[in-house]
Design a protein around this motif. Structure first.
Motif, mmCIF file in Angstrom:
data_model
loop_
_atom_site.group_PDB
_atom_site.id
_atom_site.type_symbol
_atom_site.label_atom_id
_atom_site.label_comp_id
_atom_site.label_asym_id
_atom_site.label_seq_id
_atom_site.Cartn_x
_atom_site.Cartn_y
_atom_site.Cartn_z
ATOM 1 N N SER A 225 14.039 -13.495 -6.002
ATOM 2 C CA SER A 225 14.778 -13.573 -4.738
ATOM 3 C C SER A 225 14.410 -12.423 -3.816
ATOM 4 O O SER A 225 14.243 -11.274 -4.269
ATOM 5 C CB SER A 225 16.286 -13.553 -5.017
ATOM 6 O OG SER A 225 17.033 -13.289 -3.869
ATOM 7 N N GLY A 226 14.306 -12.732 -2.537
ATOM 8 C CA GLY A 226 14.056 -11.689 -1.556
ATOM 9 C C GLY A 226 15.219 -10.715 -1.460
ATOM 10 O O GLY A 226 15.029 -9.535 -1.134
ATOM 11 N N GLU A 227 16.426 -11.219 -1.739
ATOM 12 C CA GLU A 227 17.600 -10.342 -1.720
ATOM 13 C C GLU A 227 17.454 -9.240 -2.764
ATOM 14 O O GLU A 227 17.675 -8.057 -2.480
ATOM 15 C CB GLU A 227 18.867 -11.149 -2.003
ATOM 16 C CG GLU A 227 20.119 -10.291 -2.106
ATOM 17 C CD GLU A 227 21.335 -11.086 -2.560
ATOM 18 O OE1 GLU A 227 22.406 -10.469 -2.740
ATOM 19 O OE2 GLU A 227 21.212 -12.313 -2.744
ATOM 20 N N TRP A 228 17.091 -9.624 -4.002
ATOM 21 C CA TRP A 228 16.950 -8.631 -5.064
ATOM 22 C C TRP A 228 15.739 -7.746 -4.804
ATOM 23 O O TRP A 228 15.763 -6.553 -5.135
ATOM 24 C CB TRP A 228 16.831 -9.330 -6.420
ATOM 25 C CG TRP A 228 17.958 -10.253 -6.706
ATOM 26 C CD1 TRP A 228 17.894 -11.590 -6.963
ATOM 27 C CD2 TRP A 228 19.349 -9.922 -6.726
ATOM 28 N NE1 TRP A 228 19.148 -12.116 -7.146
ATOM 29 C CE2 TRP A 228 20.061 -11.114 -7.005
ATOM 30 C CE3 TRP A 228 20.072 -8.748 -6.523
ATOM 31 C CZ2 TRP A 228 21.452 -11.157 -7.098
ATOM 32 C CZ3 TRP A 228 21.454 -8.791 -6.610
ATOM 33 C CH2 TRP A 228 22.129 -9.968 -6.891
ATOM 34 N N GLU A 229 14.697 -8.289 -4.197
ATOM 35 C CA GLU A 229 13.526 -7.481 -3.854
ATOM 36 C C GLU A 229 13.910 -6.382 -2.872
ATOM 37 O O GLU A 229 13.512 -5.221 -3.019
ATOM 38 C CB GLU A 229 12.434 -8.371 -3.260
ATOM 39 C CG GLU A 229 11.151 -7.618 -2.916
ATOM 40 C CD GLU A 229 10.084 -8.533 -2.350
ATOM 41 O OE1 GLU A 229 8.903 -8.149 -2.372
ATOM 42 O OE2 GLU A 229 10.434 -9.633 -1.860
ATOM 43 N N GLY A 230 14.696 -6.746 -1.864
ATOM 44 C CA GLY A 230 15.123 -5.758 -0.882
ATOM 45 C C GLY A 230 16.010 -4.691 -1.476
ATOM 46 O O GLY A 230 15.863 -3.495 -1.161
ATOM 47 N N GLN A 231 16.929 -5.079 -2.361
ATOM 48 C CA GLN A 231 17.819 -4.104 -2.975
ATOM 49 C C GLN A 231 17.064 -3.169 -3.915
ATOM 50 O O GLN A 231 17.375 -1.972 -3.989
ATOM 51 C CB GLN A 231 18.945 -4.831 -3.707
ATOM 52 C CG GLN A 231 19.914 -5.544 -2.781
ATOM 53 C CD GLN A 231 21.164 -6.026 -3.493
ATOM 54 O OE1 GLN A 231 21.529 -5.513 -4.540
ATOM 55 N NE2 GLN A 231 21.824 -7.015 -2.922
ATOM 56 N N THR A 232 16.094 -3.703 -4.643
ATOM 57 C CA THR A 232 15.289 -2.844 -5.512
ATOM 58 C C THR A 232 14.493 -1.850 -4.678
ATOM 59 O O THR A 232 14.359 -0.669 -5.048
ATOM 60 C CB THR A 232 14.341 -3.695 -6.376
ATOM 61 O OG1 THR A 232 15.116 -4.509 -7.262
ATOM 62 C CG2 THR A 232 13.405 -2.811 -7.202
#
Length: 221
Positions: free
Chosen positions: A89-96
Motif C-alpha cells: 500500500s502507498g499509505e504504508w509506504e509513506g508512513q515507513t
C-alpha cells in the motif's frame, strides 16, 4: 407471559496485539491458552490409515464451531497486520518513509556524510519494503531506547549512530515475528486432530507383536 431464554454465550474474544508495543503480546483467553498448552505433535494414523506426525489435542479439548470461528477470525486479523507493508500500500509506504526520515534526522551516520542521505534513504526503503510499518516503528523506538540487544555477531549495537538498513530490518523482523508466531501457533491449533487414546488391549497386542519380531531383528551370535 413468555419466559426469557438465555442467549448462547460464545468464547471470550482473543485480543489483538497493540502494534505500538508488539513486545507486549496479550495473553490468550483461558479457553485458547489451555488448547495451546495441551497441543502435542504425535505420530498416529490419518483417515487413510497411514501414520504421520501431526498436532493433536485431547479429545475433550477439541475446538467447537464457535471457538474455531474465533481463532480463524483472529488469525485473519493477524495476517492482515503483517501485510501492512510498503509493497502492499502507498499509505504504508509513506508512513515507513516518515519513520526512516525521522531516524536519519535524529541520528548521524557512522560511515557517510549527509551528501549520501538520499542514497541511504533509498537503501532503507529497499531493506524495509516487505516489513510492516508498525514493526519498523517499533524497531526505531527500540533503537532510540538502546533496547535492540545484540547484533548477528553477538555484539551490542552502537546506539550513537543510526542503524544500517540491514540492522533496522533485522530488529523490525523480530518485532514482526512476535505477531507471526502467534498466528502460526493458532493456525497449527486449527489443524490439530483428536489424540488417539489407545486401549490397554491394543497396547498389549502391539507389545506382543514387537516381542515376536525382535528375535528376527537381533543378529545371532
Amino acid at each position: 407471559m413468555a419466559v426469557p431464554t438465555l442467549r448462547a454465550i460464545g468464547p471470550q474474544p482473543i485480543p489483538l496485539p497493540d502494534v505500538r508495543r508488539p513486545d507486549r503480546m496479550p495473553s490468550l483467553p483461558a479457553w485458547a491458552a489451555s488448547r495451546v498448552e495441551s497441543m502435542r505433535d504425535e505420530v498416529q494414523p490419518g483417515p487413510d490409515g497411514k501414520y504421520r506426525t501431526l498436532p493433536t489435542l485431547p479429545s475433550n479439548l477439541t475446538l467447537n464451531p464457535a471457538e474455531r470461528a474465533e481463532i480463524e477470525k483472529h488469525v485473519e486479523n493477524l495476517d492482515a497486520l503483517c501485510a501492512q507493508t510498503p509493497l502492499e500500500s502507498g499509505e504504508w509506504e509513506g508512513q515507513t518513509l516518515i519513520i526512516i526520515t525521522k531516524l536519519m534526522l535524529a541520528l548521524p551516520s557512522a560511515q557517510q556524510n549527509e551528501a549520501g542521505a538520499e542514497a541511504a534513504g533509498e537503501a532503507f526503503q529497499a531493506a524495509l519494503e516487505d516489513v510492516p510499518t508498525w514493526a519498523v516503528a517499533a524497531a526505531a523506538r527500540r533503537w532510540y531506547r538502546g533496547e535492540c540487544g545484540e547484533n548477528e555477531d553477538g555484539k551490542p549495537y552502537d546506539y550513537h549512530w543510526r542503524p544500517a538498513p540491514a540492522e533496522l530490518r533485522r530488529v523490525a523482523l523480530v518485532e514482526m515475528w512476535r505477531v507471526k508466531h502467534r498466528a502460526e501457533t493458532l493456525r497449527k491449533l486449527l489443524i490439530a486432530e483428536p489424540l488417539i487414546d489407545w486401549s490397554a488391549e491394543h497396547c498389549a497386542t502391539m507389545r506382543d507383536r514387537l516381542a515376536a519380531v525382535m528375535p528376527r531383528l537381533t543378529p545371532s551370535g
